[in-house]
Write an enzyme that holds these catalytic residues in place. Structure first.
Site, mmCIF file in Angstrom:
data_model
loop_
_atom_site.group_PDB
_atom_site.id
_atom_site.type_symbol
_atom_site.label_atom_id
_atom_site.label_comp_id
_atom_site.label_asym_id
_atom_site.label_seq_id
_atom_site.Cartn_x
_atom_site.Cartn_y
_atom_site.Cartn_z
ATOM 1 N N ARG A 46 44.390 -32.662 -8.357
ATOM 2 C CA ARG A 46 45.682 -33.071 -7.328
ATOM 3 C C ARG A 46 45.030 -33.910 -6.160
ATOM 4 N NH1 ARG A 46 47.987 -27.916 -7.002
ATOM 5 N NH2 ARG A 46 47.338 -27.820 -9.139
ATOM 6 N N HIS A 174 31.729 -17.159 -21.920
ATOM 7 C CA HIS A 174 30.205 -17.751 -21.616
ATOM 8 C C HIS A 174 29.269 -16.770 -21.975
ATOM 9 C CE1 HIS A 174 30.446 -15.361 -17.910
ATOM 10 N NE2 HIS A 174 29.300 -15.714 -17.683
ATOM 11 N N GLU A 212 26.785 -5.648 -12.369
ATOM 12 C CA GLU A 212 26.718 -6.750 -11.395
ATOM 13 C C GLU A 212 26.343 -6.455 -10.111
ATOM 14 O OE1 GLU A 212 29.843 -10.097 -12.269
ATOM 15 O OE2 GLU A 212 30.701 -8.298 -12.801
ATOM 16 N N ASP A 231 38.719 -7.887 -17.153
ATOM 17 C CA ASP A 231 37.854 -8.878 -16.547
ATOM 18 C C ASP A 231 36.528 -9.062 -17.483
ATOM 19 O OD1 ASP A 231 37.315 -11.076 -14.795
ATOM 20 O OD2 ASP A 231 35.918 -9.664 -13.797
ATOM 21 N N HIS A 236 33.497 -10.295 -22.506
ATOM 22 C CA HIS A 236 32.236 -10.213 -22.773
ATOM 23 C C HIS A 236 31.522 -9.005 -23.584
ATOM 24 C CE1 HIS A 236 32.819 -13.314 -19.734
ATOM 25 N NE2 HIS A 236 32.710 -12.618 -18.702
ATOM 26 N N LYS A 341 21.578 -6.522 -10.599
ATOM 27 C CA LYS A 341 22.296 -7.174 -11.618
ATOM 28 C C LYS A 341 21.668 -6.958 -12.819
ATOM 29 C CE LYS A 341 24.165 -11.946 -12.834
ATOM 30 N NZ LYS A 341 25.451 -11.941 -13.021
HETATM 31 C C1 BG6 Z 1 33.277 -13.554 -15.307
HETATM 32 C C2 BG6 Z 1 34.039 -12.681 -14.611
HETATM 33 O O1 BG6 Z 1 33.954 -13.776 -16.619
HETATM 34 O O2 BG6 Z 1 31.928 -13.124 -15.634
HETATM 35 C C3 BG6 Z 1 33.300 -12.106 -13.310
HETATM 36 O O3 BG6 Z 1 35.540 -13.257 -14.457
HETATM 37 C C4 BG6 Z 1 31.899 -11.748 -13.666
HETATM 38 O O4 BG6 Z 1 33.955 -11.433 -12.666
HETATM 39 C C5 BG6 Z 1 31.227 -12.877 -14.364
HETATM 40 O O5 BG6 Z 1 31.455 -11.629 -12.324
HETATM 41 C C6 BG6 Z 1 29.728 -12.358 -14.639
HETATM 42 O O6 BG6 Z 1 29.029 -13.287 -15.272
HETATM 43 P P1 BG6 Z 1 27.479 -13.414 -15.442
HETATM 44 O O7 BG6 Z 1 27.250 -14.551 -16.325
HETATM 45 O O8 BG6 Z 1 27.191 -13.715 -14.092
HETATM 46 O O9 BG6 Z 1 26.815 -11.979 -16.029
#
Ligand code: BG6
Length: 488
Positions: A46, A174, A212, A231, A236, A341
């Site tokens: 935008r 992802h 995380e 989430d 995932h 992590k």
């Molecule tokens: C995202 C979530 O899909 O994945 C986030 O919305 C999360 O909350 C993230 O932090 C984690 O991805 P990665 O690749 O850092 O483990």
């Protein structure tokens, strides 16, 4: 025009995901020679910018996100020269004429990347269609979250489905682009050693941890509506579980793989009755520490609703109710503000039927396969050997057979998940993307759990930031005579 040459229309081109992940990934593909010469990209947003100002913003993002030894002038220049910008009000069909004009006469297929909230997918898809910007080769890429529950995900999928057939819809998770996750497929289906052992006769239980260190990171508004189950688990963790549990596909085609994943999702045991209290633990972090610094609790974060019962942690014990996995618990846990992590899958193999070594060491005597996604990617197989030394007798020593991707293949950079996924979109290959029925079955399973929580009014248990979650999540696994495995 080569097979992978595309025109990429990136909606939300100045958003966080685009600047943080998508442009760096595209830059790396370009640098590695994987963007064919004719490939070009138009950013749509935008903001009132011209092409030059847009390229400068992208250049700034690349400078921040790409390691300095990977920024070279020639590649940067070549990459930036591919970029155009169009200011667009996504909701009004008028401006879309410019998209059609940008495409005019192009021999390349267009990829529409929707890096925007799902509520505007419908407007964008319909306006693209009405403006005549689409043809039979246009692909669309969408990001999670696909909805909030089954019903809302169906609405979103319907809206996209009005304009695009399933064969041209690429739903991103992802995690499926992570190198180690794909290695799971190779590991399981290329190695007879594992292929023959991959069932309830030989595997006692499976752990999946996605911990995380970060908290909510300014996303309270979004996160509080979602929670860790929606989430992280709905997408995932369930995708990881599917890749571990699925039967061998008959080939590597997208639908062969996705058919098998859907069967796993359908076979997941629901949490009903007592299992709700016994096999699931929800948690919410309170104030604590992260990397040595004091951090606020979830309810004290900026913008927080202090009555929130949203979970920032969830641990669960589930089962895939089929012939391969009956009786094998799958322990899943994921949370924010954990000590580190750490994402890993641990496959625990059963012990030998008859044991002949030191009785004190009996509990050690089993193999583990550890598939690590983060922080560093790798695979380790814990095996037992004899402890060395004349005085050790037949003492056993567990030790890892390690495959550290960075050391084993030092020349190859581990690509970010988005690089792989974008490359697959360019090739028109869908096997790393989530099919509609997968999303829906995953929601069905999560929805019944959420309904159970709501019916029982179960508030989350507290855990201090910087810990491994509520004590109850540890008790959940120790009462089965097991423990969460955090080593490598
Ligand atoms: C995202 C979530 O899909 O994945 C986030 O919305 C999360 O909350 C993230 O932090 C984690 O991805 P990665 O690749 O850092 O483990």
């Amino acid at each position: 025009v080569t097979d992978t040459e595309i025109d990429l229309a990136l909606f939300g081109a100045l958003g966080d995901l685009a600047l943080r992940k998508l442009f760096p990934a595209l830059y790396h593909l370009d640098r590695e020679g994987l963007l064919p010469e004719g490939t070009r990209l138009v950013g749509l947003a935008r903001q009132d910018l011209d092409g030059e100002a847009f390229r400068q913003q992208v250049a700034g993002a690349l400078q921040q996100r790409v390691k300095s030894d990977e920024q070279d002038k020639t590649s940067l220049k070549r990459f930036l020269a591919r970029l155009d910008y169009l200011k667009l009000d996504f909701s009004s069909v008028e401006g879309y004429e410019a998209v059609r004009a940008w495409r005019e006469g192009s021999p390349r297929p267009m990829v529409v990347y929707l890096s925007v909230p799902a509520r505007i997918y419908g407007d964008i898809c319909r306006n693209l269609q009405a403006s005549g910007s689409l043809d039979d080769s246009t692909r669309v890429v969408v990001e999670k979250p696909i909805g909030y529950d089954l019903a809302s995900s169906q609405e979103i999928n319907d809206v996209i489905g009005e304009v695009f057939p399933e064969s041209r819809i690429y739903r991103i998770d992802h995690y499926l682009g992570k190198e180690t996750v794909q290695n799971l497929i190779a590991l399981r289906f290329a190695n007879p050693l594992f292929g023959t052992q991959w069932n309830q006769n030989h595997i006692s239980h499976v752990e999946i941890t996605v911990a995380e260190q970060v908290g909510i990171e300014g996303r309270w508004g979004y996160f509080d509506q979602a929670g860790q189950l929606r989430d992280m688990v709905q997408n995932h963790l369930l995708q990881l579980l599917c890749l571990i549990a699925m039967d061998p596909p008959s080939n590597l085609d997208a639908d062969a793989i996705r058919d098998e994943k859907v069967k796993v999702l359908k076979a997941l045991k629901p949490f009903v009755g007592e299992a709700l209290g016994r096999d699931v633990v929800r948690g919410q972090y309170t104030a604590g520490t992260s990397q040595g610094a004091a951090v606020p609790g979830y309810l004290e974060e900026e913008g927080a609703n202090t009555d929130s019962h949203t979970e920032t942690f969830v641990a669960m014990k589930t089962e895939v109710a089929n012939w391969r996995w009956a009786g094998v618990p799958f322990y899943l846990r994921t949370g924010k503000r954990m000590p580190e992590k750490l994402s890993q899958i641990v496959i625990h193999f059963r012990q030998q039927p008859h044991y002949i070594f030191d009785p004190d060491q009996r509990s050690l005597a089993a193999n583990k396969l550890i598939i690590r996604l983060q922080p560093e990617e790798g695979i380790a197989l814990q095996v037992l050997t004899k402890d060395s030394g004349l005085d050790k007798g037949m003492r056993l020593r567990p030790g890892p057979l390690h495959l550290d991707f960075n050391n084993a293949f030092p020349k190859s950079r581990i690509p970010d998940a988005y690089e792989r996924l974008l490359l697959e979109v360019m090739k028109g290959q869908q096997y790393l993307f989530v099919r509609r029925d997968e999303v829906e079955h995953a929601w069905r399973w999560c929805d019944q759990l959420i309904a159970g929580w709501e019916a029982r009014d179960m508030p989350p248990r507290r855990y201090p930031a910087g810990s491994w979650g509520p004590v109850a999540s540890i008790a959940m696994i120790t009462q089965d005579g097991r423990s969460w495995y955090e080593d490598y």
